[in-house]
Design an enzyme around this catalytic site. Structure first.
Site, PDB file in Angstrom:
ATOM      1  N   ASN A  62       0.950  -1.113  -0.019  1.00  0.00           N
ATOM      2  CA  ASN A  62       0.073  -0.081   0.063  1.00  0.00           C
ATOM      3  C   ASN A  62       0.951   1.229  -0.012  1.00  0.00           C
ATOM      4  O   ASN A  62       2.186   1.302  -0.004  1.00  0.00           O
ATOM      5  CB  ASN A  62      -1.001  -0.021   1.161  1.00  0.00           C
ATOM      6  CG  ASN A  62      -0.248  -0.062   2.390  1.00  0.00           C
ATOM      7  OD1 ASN A  62       0.384   0.999   2.971  1.00  0.00           O
ATOM      8  ND2 ASN A  62      -0.452  -1.085   3.352  1.00  0.00           N
TER       9      ASN A  62
ATOM     10  N   PRO B 117      -3.838 -11.541  10.800  1.00  0.00           N
ATOM     11  CA  PRO B 117      -4.290 -11.339  12.094  1.00  0.00           C
ATOM     12  C   PRO B 117      -4.254  -9.906  12.339  1.00  0.00           C
ATOM     13  O   PRO B 117      -3.463  -9.102  11.943  1.00  0.00           O
ATOM     14  CB  PRO B 117      -2.956 -11.847  12.988  1.00  0.00           C
ATOM     15  CG  PRO B 117      -1.903 -11.918  11.989  1.00  0.00           C
ATOM     16  CD  PRO B 117      -2.566 -12.169  10.773  1.00  0.00           C
ATOM     17  N   ASP B 118      -5.283  -9.566  13.077  1.00  0.00           N
ATOM     18  CA  ASP B 118      -5.593  -7.980  13.529  1.00  0.00           C
ATOM     19  C   ASP B 118      -4.735  -7.965  14.749  1.00  0.00           C
ATOM     20  O   ASP B 118      -4.944  -8.204  15.658  1.00  0.00           O
ATOM     21  CB  ASP B 118      -6.973  -7.531  13.588  1.00  0.00           C
ATOM     22  CG  ASP B 118      -7.065  -6.305  13.715  1.00  0.00           C
ATOM     23  OD1 ASP B 118      -6.390  -5.711  14.376  1.00  0.00           O
ATOM     24  OD2 ASP B 118      -8.186  -5.997  12.993  1.00  0.00           O
TER      25      ASP B 118
ATOM     26  N   LYS C  10     -12.471  -2.861  17.693  1.00  0.00           N
ATOM     27  CA  LYS C  10     -10.972  -3.276  18.119  1.00  0.00           C
ATOM     28  C   LYS C  10     -10.757  -3.426  19.443  1.00  0.00           C
ATOM     29  O   LYS C  10      -9.987  -4.244  20.022  1.00  0.00           O
ATOM     30  CB  LYS C  10     -10.187  -2.355  17.407  1.00  0.00           C
ATOM     31  CG  LYS C  10     -10.294  -2.235  15.840  1.00  0.00           C
ATOM     32  CD  LYS C  10      -9.128  -2.930  15.108  1.00  0.00           C
ATOM     33  CE  LYS C  10      -9.161  -2.578  13.623  1.00  0.00           C
ATOM     34  NZ  LYS C  10      -8.399  -3.239  12.991  1.00  0.00           N
TER      35      LYS C  10
END
Ligand code: C5P
Length: 398
Positions: free
Chosen positions: A208, A304-305, A342
């Site tokens: 990105n 994975p977050d 989150k």
């Protein structure tokens, strides 16, 4: 104010070196001890005898002085001080520092030290304004080197402008500020930064546009408040700051592992732009174009977050967990929802639509989402956003 503080004073070769003799006296008046180091060029302006008489200490001059090495090696000398001060910092000395040269005692000490470094530049106005000088200055500041001056005024060479070394009281004030204990002293802060690269095959990857600029500035600002910073960075385009523990990673999974290893921390800030997916069927060998015109099928698996994992970890959770939210629409609403989803304490939200020029740019306009609601900050240079955020973090821990 400076009682029992130990200053290693590197005197460079410039006409302003005469002021450094007065600096030694004034520092000693305040209770500090001063160990002078003279470069070869400095000896053309002040004598080792005057420096040692005023400091009431041995003056160090030569890297290969074996007597000194037997008494105190150069590595030890570079670390025995509370602060390293370079005054005057000449253009040559700054160029050496910025490029990591170590070919004499002064430059070697500056490379070997684990202490903060404060420089008082002094040079002709044209030399100060030269692009090479300004590049070196930016590099040094990025490395965490503190700078006092130069002042503007008449110079010994007859010209006028910025380049005069700061006056002694100004240098002493900067030394006092550098030695003051920051509000985050003793705290461990973890910062993630940069993009991640997710391989498709050995030569291709998904990435990105994150430059890592905001995370880097934030790590530097937290370091400047006295924190011990672990900086876990993906392949960013801006170099990591000096004075922090850098852990380089490439993929989201590696970042998750590095974050786990870096814990425990008092604060964790997740500024990285982590890829949401990685390619499950990444090829072992470079993929070839299909002669029949078909496209390769990539299977994506969720990464994975990292932020959510740390925010929801229960025991061992950092006291303050801060996430970032890069959005291209309904920034505030998405960020508020993200904070809840989150489980983090704060979200720093920003609009990364291409028109804003924020992603990869030098400025940022953020909205800070906390338990108390949303605060829109004005558009500011990324280092200023970082300083404000670091100050808020220090206040929250206070
Ligand atoms: O879900 P989203 O990517 O928008 O959330 C952004 C925040 O979550 C950022 O703080 C980012 O660093 C973090 N994040 C993470 N691990 C991921 C994805 C995002 O830590 N896999």
């Amino acid at each position: 104010m400076l009682a029992n503080k130990r200053i290693l004073l590197i005197i460079g070769g410039g006409i302003a070196a005469f002021k450094s003799l007065d600096l030694i006296r004034r520092l000693r008046d305040q209770g500090a001890s001063v160990t002078p180091v003279l470069t070869k060029a400095a000896e053309e302006f002040v004598t080792p005898l005057s420096a040692s008489a005023l400091a009431a200490q041995k003056v160090y001059r030569d890297l290969f002085d074996l007597t000194d090495e037997a008494e105190m090696g150069h590595i030890e000398l570079s670390r025995a001080a509370d602060l390293v001060v370079v005054a005057p910092a000449t253009a040559d000395l700054m160029a050496k520092m910025a490029n990591g040269h170590a070919n004499d005692l002064a430059s070697t000490l500056l490379m070997a030290t684990d202490k903060r470094v404060l420089i008082a530049p002094a040079m002709n106005v044209r030399m100060w304004q030269h692009p090479a000088m300004q590049r070196n200055l930016a590099t040094l500041q990025g490395d965490g080197v503190l700078v006092v001056g130069p002042d503007e005024g008449a110079m010994a060479c007859g010209e006028f402008g910025p380049g005069r070394m700061a006056e002694v009281p100004e240098i002493i004030a900067a030394i006092g500020a550098a030695l003051a204990e920051g509000p985050l002293k003793g705290k461990h802060v973890l910062v993630t930064s940069g993009p991640t690269h997710e391989p498709i095959d050995p030569v291709r990857y998904i990435a990105n546009r994150s430059s890592g600029a905001q995370g880097t500035a934030l790590a530097a600002a937290l370091r400047d408040l006295g924190a011990r910073v672990t900086f876990v960075t993906g392949p960013a385009t801006v170099p990591p700051p000096g004075g922090v523990d850098v852990v380089r990673v490439e993929t989201a999974q590696e970042m998750a592992g590095a974050v786990k290893s870096a814990l425990p921390a008092d604060v964790a800030v997740f500024a990285a732009a982590v890829a949401d997916w990685h390619v499950a069927n990444a090829a072992e060998q470079k993929m070839k174009k299909d002669s029949s015109g078909g496209f390769p099928a990539l299977d994506f698996v969720e990464n994975p977050d990292i932020l959510a994992g740390v925010a929801q970890m229960g025991e061992g959770r950092p006291r303050l967990v801060v996430g970032f939210a890069a959005e291209t629409e309904s920034v505030e609403a998405h960020a508020i929802a993200k904070r809840a989803r989150k489980g983090c304490d704060w979200i720093v939200a920003n609009d990364v639509s291409p028109a804003t020029g924020i992603m990869g740019g030098t400025e940022n306009a953020v909205t800070l989402i906390t338990e108390g609601g949303a605060e829109a900050w004005p558009r500011l240079p990324k280092p200023e956003v970082a300083r404000r955020l670091a100050a808020r973090i220090a206040a929250a821990l206070g």
